[in-house]
Design a protein around this motif. Structure first.
Motif, mmCIF file in Angstrom:
data_model
loop_
_atom_site.group_PDB
_atom_site.id
_atom_site.type_symbol
_atom_site.label_atom_id
_atom_site.label_comp_id
_atom_site.label_asym_id
_atom_site.label_seq_id
_atom_site.Cartn_x
_atom_site.Cartn_y
_atom_site.Cartn_z
ATOM 1 N N TYR A 139 -28.605 -46.624 -35.431
ATOM 2 C CA TYR A 139 -29.302 -47.781 -34.884
ATOM 3 C C TYR A 139 -28.425 -48.556 -33.901
ATOM 4 O O TYR A 139 -28.741 -49.689 -33.540
ATOM 5 C CB TYR A 139 -29.725 -48.729 -36.006
ATOM 6 C CG TYR A 139 -30.844 -48.211 -36.878
ATOM 7 C CD1 TYR A 139 -32.183 -48.442 -36.535
ATOM 8 C CD2 TYR A 139 -30.574 -47.497 -38.031
ATOM 9 C CE1 TYR A 139 -33.201 -47.967 -37.345
ATOM 10 C CE2 TYR A 139 -31.597 -47.027 -38.846
ATOM 11 C CZ TYR A 139 -32.903 -47.256 -38.494
ATOM 12 O OH TYR A 139 -33.933 -46.796 -39.275
ATOM 13 N N CYS A 160 -33.553 -42.700 -21.001
ATOM 14 C CA CYS A 160 -33.211 -41.319 -21.326
ATOM 15 C C CYS A 160 -33.176 -40.521 -20.030
ATOM 16 O O CYS A 160 -33.913 -40.813 -19.090
ATOM 17 C CB CYS A 160 -34.216 -40.704 -22.293
ATOM 18 S SG CYS A 160 -34.086 -41.355 -23.971
ATOM 19 N N GLN A 219 -34.123 -46.389 -33.308
ATOM 20 C CA GLN A 219 -33.549 -45.042 -33.190
ATOM 21 C C GLN A 219 -34.158 -44.262 -32.021
ATOM 22 O O GLN A 219 -34.235 -43.039 -32.026
ATOM 23 C CB GLN A 219 -33.713 -44.271 -34.506
ATOM 24 C CG GLN A 219 -32.990 -44.944 -35.672
ATOM 25 C CD GLN A 219 -33.094 -44.160 -36.966
ATOM 26 O OE1 GLN A 219 -34.193 -43.808 -37.382
ATOM 27 N NE2 GLN A 219 -31.960 -43.894 -37.599
ATOM 28 N N GLN A 220 -34.565 -45.007 -30.986
ATOM 29 C CA GLN A 220 -35.199 -44.382 -29.833
ATOM 30 C C GLN A 220 -34.249 -43.572 -28.966
ATOM 31 O O GLN A 220 -34.698 -42.797 -28.116
ATOM 32 C CB GLN A 220 -35.909 -45.444 -28.978
ATOM 33 C CG GLN A 220 -35.040 -46.561 -28.449
ATOM 34 C CD GLN A 220 -35.086 -47.815 -29.318
ATOM 35 O OE1 GLN A 220 -34.938 -47.735 -30.537
ATOM 36 N NE2 GLN A 220 -35.287 -48.970 -28.679
ATOM 37 N N LEU A 221 -32.931 -43.737 -29.168
ATOM 38 C CA LEU A 221 -31.992 -42.929 -28.402
ATOM 39 C C LEU A 221 -31.918 -41.505 -28.935
ATOM 40 O O LEU A 221 -31.556 -40.582 -28.190
ATOM 41 C CB LEU A 221 -30.596 -43.563 -28.409
ATOM 42 C CG LEU A 221 -30.464 -44.958 -27.781
ATOM 43 C CD1 LEU A 221 -28.988 -45.342 -27.683
ATOM 44 C CD2 LEU A 221 -31.134 -45.024 -26.417
ATOM 45 N N LYS A 247 -35.164 -40.253 -36.229
ATOM 46 C CA LYS A 247 -33.873 -40.652 -35.680
ATOM 47 C C LYS A 247 -33.278 -39.617 -34.735
ATOM 48 O O LYS A 247 -32.239 -39.846 -34.143
ATOM 49 C CB LYS A 247 -32.888 -40.945 -36.812
ATOM 50 C CG LYS A 247 -32.625 -39.764 -37.736
ATOM 51 C CD LYS A 247 -31.723 -40.195 -38.880
ATOM 52 C CE LYS A 247 -31.457 -39.035 -39.843
ATOM 53 N NZ LYS A 247 -30.592 -39.445 -40.969
ATOM 54 N N HIS A 302 -34.403 -49.200 -23.054
ATOM 55 C CA HIS A 302 -33.544 -48.022 -23.186
ATOM 56 C C HIS A 302 -33.918 -47.001 -22.127
ATOM 57 O O HIS A 302 -34.982 -47.071 -21.510
ATOM 58 C CB HIS A 302 -33.605 -47.424 -24.590
ATOM 59 C CG HIS A 302 -34.807 -46.593 -24.899
ATOM 60 N ND1 HIS A 302 -36.084 -47.123 -25.025
ATOM 61 C CD2 HIS A 302 -34.938 -45.244 -25.109
ATOM 62 C CE1 HIS A 302 -36.939 -46.156 -25.312
ATOM 63 N NE2 HIS A 302 -36.278 -45.007 -25.366
ATOM 64 N N ASN A 318 -40.353 -48.414 -27.722
ATOM 65 C CA ASN A 318 -39.164 -48.147 -28.527
ATOM 66 C C ASN A 318 -39.179 -46.707 -29.042
ATOM 67 O O ASN A 318 -38.730 -46.438 -30.158
ATOM 68 C CB ASN A 318 -39.074 -49.117 -29.708
ATOM 69 C CG ASN A 318 -38.792 -50.540 -29.256
ATOM 70 O OD1 ASN A 318 -37.877 -50.769 -28.474
ATOM 71 N ND2 ASN A 318 -39.577 -51.481 -29.739
ATOM 72 N N ASN A 358 -31.321 -49.403 -29.342
ATOM 73 C CA ASN A 358 -31.517 -48.321 -30.320
ATOM 74 C C ASN A 358 -32.024 -48.869 -31.639
ATOM 75 O O ASN A 358 -31.807 -48.273 -32.690
ATOM 76 C CB ASN A 358 -30.194 -47.562 -30.532
ATOM 77 C CG ASN A 358 -30.395 -46.173 -31.097
ATOM 78 O OD1 ASN A 358 -31.468 -45.582 -30.958
ATOM 79 N ND2 ASN A 358 -29.359 -45.638 -31.740
ATOM 80 N N TYR A 410 -26.811 -49.580 -30.414
ATOM 81 C CA TYR A 410 -27.073 -49.430 -28.982
ATOM 82 C C TYR A 410 -25.872 -48.797 -28.294
ATOM 83 O O TYR A 410 -24.746 -48.811 -28.790
ATOM 84 C CB TYR A 410 -27.400 -50.785 -28.350
ATOM 85 C CG TYR A 410 -26.205 -51.670 -28.063
ATOM 86 C CD1 TYR A 410 -25.513 -51.559 -26.849
ATOM 87 C CD2 TYR A 410 -25.769 -52.615 -28.977
ATOM 88 C CE1 TYR A 410 -24.409 -52.357 -26.575
ATOM 89 C CE2 TYR A 410 -24.664 -53.427 -28.718
ATOM 90 C CZ TYR A 410 -23.996 -53.280 -27.523
ATOM 91 O OH TYR A 410 -22.904 -54.060 -27.245
ATOM 92 N N GLY A 443 -37.944 -41.994 -32.492
ATOM 93 C CA GLY A 443 -37.944 -43.444 -32.359
ATOM 94 C C GLY A 443 -39.038 -44.103 -33.173
ATOM 95 O O GLY A 443 -39.459 -43.589 -34.222
#
Length: 641
Positions: A126, A102, A119-121, A181, A100, A149, A116, A128, A164
């Motif tokens: 969840y 950012c 929930q790393q975005l 999240k 991912h 992650n 995702n 992507y 995340g």
């Protein structure tokens, strides 16, 4: 890209900002190196298998693995060529993880895309995303770093935020396993300056220069002297002189304010560069005494750095050539990559590396199975490989360096040149419709036929050859421009007025070669330097042996060098510092041949070191090197040439 043989009149300057062309010889064959990559500002090699780049116009481009949409082009198809991420031209900060990405725009807004699953975005779900999505509504994001992650970021007020995965306490909020999240503040401090996320741990520097760490610590990657995982940020040591940090998979690297380089954590693949086996370290360790490091990046199992002089260095795991030294052998110590000194930034990924030079050219190397090198192939590279710039057109400036004999015709201007050191330019239009300005740097060498007249006594040395009879001699060679030249020597050799052919004095002994080629010695003999098979000093000249084939002799401190008529090299006397060159440190009391070569032409003995020249002009040295007198970059003695 790279070097290729081309005609100077059919160079394609498409997408080129600067190009160099060098030609030497008659016959129109030259070497050209084109830099078609001069539009890159930053590059980020992921800890997965993809790469994100930012170009000079602040657009984002990507290539490599795309299974979770991490390339941001709206698809999940892998790419081995560059694809543009949207049309935005206001990207400021980029961070890449395993799958991912950012980013922060110039207005301070936060964006993310890719995997995702944890929930790393930070968008509270969840799912992507294959395109950049806005995270929250804030406009005060300052810097960002992405882990396996999870994501860590700093706001303009100095506060620290994370979201995340948190299976190892990497979010620094005092808990295990509880994911976040959306961006959640870590503590209440507002003096965070810099942060770097590893696979499962984090490093950070505060505005006072102190170093902090938290998260997974099995290999000591936190650097606090333990191997215990930490759920909150803890200070590492008491120093307030940290400048930059980079967290790898399970190891960490940092640069101090004094430009010193420090390493700690996992060393199973030599990624710490300590050369002391593969032992992990759970505390910061200064890698070298040098304080000349400018940039460092920790990859999965390898490390890459740039010194203040612009040279590039790498070490650690090298299975796919990610170190870049032309091999696939792991490196346990920092190894210089190439000889260039214009590297600007570097990013170490999982099994690949990318870097940018001061010329804004992009270079990549290592594993390429998913196209993460961006060169439109899936071929691994074990040396830095240039990546073409696409999608941008710049006016081109190029330098065409020509070395020629007597004259040169430049077809681009339909013009002949007859004088040397000429600089000329021509303006063309390249295939993108941009100006192409080519500068010719011309050097013309005149074909020479020099005649030298000399009178000598007994012997005369010319063009690395000794002559002892009168006559006319010629020497043919090719000059720097590839011109065939002939020099002529007209020599008259008169006999010596005395009986001696050569005399050489050491510290307390002397050597003499007579006209008939016999060798004589006298004086102090503590180390057998007289070559008489004894240690007895002599007060009158004594013949060394019965041979009559000695040509050149040189007396040193307590040792000697000599060359026979057949070009062989001999030595005797003191050998404690290796000055005899025979591979040992044992004195010799009679002349001993050094090797089997018959091309030695000149010798010179120092106090405790030796030097010699072969007929091909090569210089050879050995012996004492305490004060660097061998000139080879260290102070180690040598007992062989």
């Amino acid at each position: 890209m790279g070097s290729s043989i081309v005609s100077p009149d059919i160079v394609d300057f498409t997408d080129v900002r600067t190009s160099t062309h060098t030609q030497a010889s008659k016959g129109g064959i030259g070497i050209i190196t084109e830099a078609k990559a001069q539009c890159f500002k930053e590059a980020f090699a992921s800890k997965g298998y993809f790469t994100i780049t930012k170009k000079l116009d602040n657009t984002l481009w990507s290539f490599g693995q795309n299974s979770s949409g991490q390339l941001g082009d709206g698809s999940t198809v892998n790419k081995n060529n560059q694809v543009k991420i949207g049309n935005s031209t206001d990207w400021a900060k980029i961070a890449v993880g395993e799958s991912h990405v950012c980013a922060i725009k110039t207005d301070g807004s936060l964006w993310a895309w890719g995997n995702n699953n944890a929930q790393q975005l930070g968008d509270s779900n969840y799912i992507y995303s294959a395109i950049p999505v806005r995270i929250g509504n804030d406009y005060n994001w300052k810097s960002i770093s992405v882990g396996l992650n999870f994501t860590i970021a700093i706001k303009t007020d100095g506060s620290l935020w994370a979201w995340g995965d948190n299976n190892y306490g990497q979010l620094g909020n005092g808990a295990y396993y509880i994911k976040k999240k959306y961006p959640t503040q870590i503590g209440t401090s507002t003096n965070w300056s810099n942060v770097s996320a590893g696979a499962r741990h984090c490093l950070a520097i505060k505005t006072d220069g102190s170093l902090w760490a938290w998260g997974y610590n099995l290999s000591g990657q936190l650097g606090n002297g333990t191997n215990t995982t930490q759920l909150f940020p803890i200070q590492i040591g008491t120093s307030n002189s940290w400048k930059s940090i980079s967290a790898g998979d399970s190891h960490s690297v940092a640069i101090g304010l004094d430009s010193s380089l420090w390493v700690w954590g996992d060393n199973s693949n030599g990624q710490l560069g300590t050369q002391y086996g593969f032992s992990a370290l759970n505390f910061p360790y200064q890698l070298t005494s040098a304080v000349s490091w400018a940039v460092v990046s920790a990859g999965l199992y390898h490390t890459v750095a740039i010194k203040a002089d612009g040279t590039l260095w790498a070490w650690g795991k090298n299975t796919y050539g990610q170190v870049g030294d032309g091999t696939t052998l792991n490196k346990q110590t920092p190894t210089q990559i190439g000889s260039e000194s214009n590297w600007l930034s570097v990013s170490a990924g999982s099994y690949h590396t990318c870097a940018i030079k001061q010329t804004n050219t992009l270079w990549s190397w290592g594993w390429n199975i998913l196209g993460q090198l961006g060169d439109s192939t899936n071929i691994n590279r074990n040396i830095p490989n240039p990546v073409n710039c696409i999608g941008m057109c710049f006016p081109t400036t190029s330098t065409y360096t020509q070395v020629s004999c007597d004259s040169f015709y430049w077809s681009k201007k339909n013009k002949w040149y007859y004088s040397s050191n000429v600089t000329d330019t021509i303006k063309l239009i390249n295939s993108k419709g941009c100006d192409s300005i080519i500068t010719l740097n011309l050097t013309i060498y005149i074909t020479t036929h020099n005649i030298t007249k000399k009178t000598a006594y007994g012997n005369f040395r010319w063009k690395k050859t000794n002559y002892n009879t009168s006559g006319t001699y010629t020497y043919s060679y090719i000059n720097n421009a590839g011109c065939a030249c002939v020099d002529t020597l007209k020599l008259v050799v008169n006999p010596y007025n005395g009986c001696s052919k050569q005399l050489s004095a050491g510290v307390a002994h002397s050597l003499l070669i007579k006209n008939e080629g016999t060798l004589w010695s006298w004086g102090y003999n503590s180390d057998g330097q007289l070559g008489l098979s004894t240690f007895n000093s002599e007060f009158t000249p004594k013949q060394v042996d019965t041979l009559k084939n000695w040509a050149i002799v040189s007396a040193g401190g307590r040792h000697n060098l000599a060359i026979k008529n057949n070009g062989t090299l001999w030595s005797w006397g003191r050998a404690y510092e290796g000055q005899l060159g025979n591979g040992s440190f044992t004195n010799k009391i009679s002349p001993t041949q050094i090797d089997n070569s018959t091309t030695w032409s000149y010798v010179s003995s120092g106090n405790n070191h030796s030097s010699a020249i072969k007929k091909d002009g090569s210089l050879w040295i050995w012996g004492s090197n305490l004060d660097g007198q061998l000139g080879i970059g260290d102070n180690l003695d040598r007992n062989l040439p």
